[in-house]
Design a protein around this motif. Structure first.
Motif, PDB file in Angstrom:
ATOM      1  N   ASP A   1       7.671   8.071   3.770  1.00  0.00           N
ATOM      2  CA  ASP A   1       7.288   6.703   3.371  1.00  0.00           C
ATOM      3  C   ASP A   1       8.476   5.765   3.400  1.00  0.00           C
ATOM      4  O   ASP A   1       8.347   4.582   3.756  1.00  0.00           O
ATOM      5  CB  ASP A   1       6.663   6.728   1.976  1.00  0.00           C
ATOM      6  CG  ASP A   1       5.271   7.357   1.972  1.00  0.00           C
ATOM      7  OD1 ASP A   1       4.677   7.435   3.071  1.00  0.00           O
ATOM      8  OD2 ASP A   1       4.798   7.750   0.893  1.00  0.00           O
TER       9      ASP A   1
ATOM     10  N   GLU B   1       2.217   1.807  -3.463  1.00  0.00           N
ATOM     11  CA  GLU B   1       1.191   2.334  -4.366  1.00  0.00           C
ATOM     12  C   GLU B   1       0.933   3.820  -4.114  1.00  0.00           C
ATOM     13  O   GLU B   1       0.751   4.607  -5.050  1.00  0.00           O
ATOM     14  CB  GLU B   1      -0.102   1.529  -4.185  1.00  0.00           C
ATOM     15  CG  GLU B   1       0.005   0.092  -4.683  1.00  0.00           C
ATOM     16  CD  GLU B   1      -1.227  -0.722  -4.363  1.00  0.00           C
ATOM     17  OE1 GLU B   1      -2.133  -0.165  -3.692  1.00  0.00           O
ATOM     18  OE2 GLU B   1      -1.279  -1.907  -4.774  1.00  0.00           O
ATOM     19  N   ARG B   2       0.921   4.232  -2.840  1.00  0.00           N
ATOM     20  CA  ARG B   2       0.736   5.650  -2.515  1.00  0.00           C
ATOM     21  C   ARG B   2       1.875   6.506  -3.070  1.00  0.00           C
ATOM     22  O   ARG B   2       1.661   7.617  -3.580  1.00  0.00           O
ATOM     23  CB  ARG B   2       0.632   5.832  -1.007  1.00  0.00           C
ATOM     24  CG  ARG B   2      -0.681   5.319  -0.397  1.00  0.00           C
ATOM     25  CD  ARG B   2      -0.674   5.477   1.106  1.00  0.00           C
ATOM     26  NE  ARG B   2      -0.448   6.882   1.483  1.00  0.00           N
ATOM     27  CZ  ARG B   2      -0.262   7.273   2.752  1.00  0.00           C
ATOM     28  NH1 ARG B   2      -0.256   6.357   3.726  1.00  0.00           N
ATOM     29  NH2 ARG B   2      -0.085   8.551   3.026  1.00  0.00           N
TER      30      ARG B   2
ATOM     31  N   GLN C   1       0.823  -1.214   0.000  1.00  0.00           N
ATOM     32  CA  GLN C   1       0.000   0.000   0.000  1.00  0.00           C
ATOM     33  C   GLN C   1       0.856   1.262   0.000  1.00  0.00           C
ATOM     34  O   GLN C   1       0.556   2.241  -0.698  1.00  0.00           O
ATOM     35  CB  GLN C   1      -0.927  -0.009   1.222  1.00  0.00           C
ATOM     36  CG  GLN C   1      -2.015  -1.077   1.170  1.00  0.00           C
ATOM     37  CD  GLN C   1      -2.817  -1.143   2.455  1.00  0.00           C
ATOM     38  OE1 GLN C   1      -2.540  -0.404   3.406  1.00  0.00           O
ATOM     39  NE2 GLN C   1      -3.826  -2.022   2.485  1.00  0.00           N
ATOM     40  N   LEU C   2       1.925   1.266   0.776  1.00  0.00           N
ATOM     41  CA  LEU C   2       2.813   2.419   0.802  1.00  0.00           C
ATOM     42  C   LEU C   2       3.467   2.646  -0.553  1.00  0.00           C
ATOM     43  O   LEU C   2       3.626   3.792  -1.014  1.00  0.00           O
ATOM     44  CB  LEU C   2       3.885   2.233   1.878  1.00  0.00           C
ATOM     45  CG  LEU C   2       3.398   2.297   3.337  1.00  0.00           C
ATOM     46  CD1 LEU C   2       4.535   1.951   4.284  1.00  0.00           C
ATOM     47  CD2 LEU C   2       2.827   3.672   3.650  1.00  0.00           C
TER      48      LEU C   2
ATOM     49  N   HIS D   1       1.370   6.861  -6.812  1.00  0.00           N
ATOM     50  CA  HIS D   1       0.251   7.757  -7.081  1.00  0.00           C
ATOM     51  C   HIS D   1       0.650   9.218  -6.852  1.00  0.00           C
ATOM     52  O   HIS D   1       0.288  10.131  -7.633  1.00  0.00           O
ATOM     53  CB  HIS D   1      -0.928   7.382  -6.185  1.00  0.00           C
ATOM     54  CG  HIS D   1      -2.173   8.199  -6.434  1.00  0.00           C
ATOM     55  ND1 HIS D   1      -2.858   8.169  -7.633  1.00  0.00           N
ATOM     56  CD2 HIS D   1      -2.843   9.076  -5.631  1.00  0.00           C
ATOM     57  CE1 HIS D   1      -3.899   8.977  -7.567  1.00  0.00           C
ATOM     58  NE2 HIS D   1      -3.912   9.550  -6.357  1.00  0.00           N
ATOM     59  N   ALA D   2       1.420   9.491  -5.780  1.00  0.00           N
ATOM     60  CA  ALA D   2       1.866  10.859  -5.504  1.00  0.00           C
ATOM     61  C   ALA D   2       2.785  11.374  -6.597  1.00  0.00           C
ATOM     62  O   ALA D   2       2.703  12.545  -6.999  1.00  0.00           O
ATOM     63  CB  ALA D   2       2.561  10.914  -4.150  1.00  0.00           C
TER      64      ALA D   2
END
Length: 318
Positions: A154, A122-123, A119-120, A126-127
């Motif tokens: 992150d 993917e974030r 999840q990290l 996305h950022a």
């Protein structure tokens, strides 16, 4: 009718004894059968033989009577040991169940950490995509700084999760090793339990039906408890094994070990009741003389019986 039934049951033993045999020959036949552990058939054949004297009858009956006392005493000890082993086995099963629960919890924690890490990642992706889509340079600069700070945060979080994941994997591996050790111990106890049940059943049914030992040649037993030596000799005699005993240096001199190892085909020693010096000496002598040795799990009768019956229970082989 009883005589006919016994004659029919032991017909082969009766036919092997000559009708015209004298006392010395009859005594030699009994001695040979007794040393082999073949008791019931020769006993009836000699007791019913017309040439057996009263003196020889009393001698044979006395030996069988003493053997019955020895077997009865050994059976009571085996039953008590069997009960104790069953309790230990139940305790090991409970410990195994607890270890499996702990391993399952550790595996679930590892899966959760892996999901969080994805999840990290993917974030972060996305950022980066959002920052690339912003046109004005100022906003791009601010977004780039913010993205860098977010990425650093992150990265720190990812590193922390990676460390937790590594620690969890190490803990899981340790639990797995402990579980394997418990399972090995459980299997050893089960094999000893089966060997004890087989021995008790054979003694209750008929000693002449006791299965032969899997070990060949003389056997040397080093270490253990001296108060069990008579029982070890009794079991070995029933299975036709020439058993040599040495207490590992407690009372017997270690200078006797080289000669005893030379006489034996297999050497046994319990790992829980023998000194390190005696173990090192036995292993060195076995390597020099190219003899087989079997370390036993414990100094109890169960481990000894398991080893000579070929059912397992030893920790390893040379």
């Amino acid at each position: 009718m009883l005589n006919k039934a016994l004659d029919k049951r032991h017909e082969s033993s009766i036919k092997r004894i000559p009708r015209q045999a004298d006392q010395d020959e009859l005594r030699n036949i009994w001695r040979s059968s007794f040393e082999r552990g073949d008791i019931a058939g020769p006993f009836w054949a000699l007791m019913s033989h017309p040439g057996t004297s009263p003196e020889l009858m009393r001698e044979i009956f006395g030996e069988v009577h003493m053997l019955s006392h020895l077997v009865g005493s050994a059976s009571r000890l085996d039953i008590a040991r069997l009960t104790q082993l069953e309790k230990e086995l139940e305790q090991e099963r409970e410990r195994t169940a607890r270890q499996e629960t702990r391993l399952k919890a550790a595996a679930n924690e590892r899966i959760a950490l892996q999901q969080r890490l994805r999840q990290l990642e993917e974030r972060a992706i996305h950022a980066e995509a959002i920052a690339a889509a912003v046109a004005p340079s100022a906003r791009i600069a601010r977004s780039t700084r913010g993205l860098s700070e977010a990425k650093e945060t992150d990265d720190i979080r990812s590193e922390a999760f990676a460390q937790r994941l590594a620690a969890s994997e190490e803990k899981s591996a340790a639990l797995q090793r402990e579980l394997e050790q418990m399972q090995d111990l459980r299997y050893a106890v089960l094999r000893e339990n089966e060997a004890l049940e087989a021995a008790i059943t054979a003694q209750i049914r008929d000693d002449s039906n006791t299965p032969p030992a899997q070990l060949t040649g003389p056997v040397l037993y080093v270490g253990g408890r001296r108060n069990l030596f008579d029982h070890l000799r009794a079991y070995a005699r029933i299975r036709g094994i020439n058993l040599l005993l040495h207490d590992g240096g407690m009372e017997d001199s270690t200078t006797l070990l080289p000669a005893l190892v030379g006489q034996a085909a297999t050497i046994l020693f319990p790992v829980d009741h023998i000194s390190h010096a005696a173990v090192g000496l036995v292993k060195r002598l076995c390597r020099e003389q190219q003899k087989q040795y079997l370390p036993l799990r414990s100094a109890g009768l169960a481990s000894f019986l398991t080893a000579i019956s070929g059912a397992g229970g030893a920790y390893g082989r040379p």
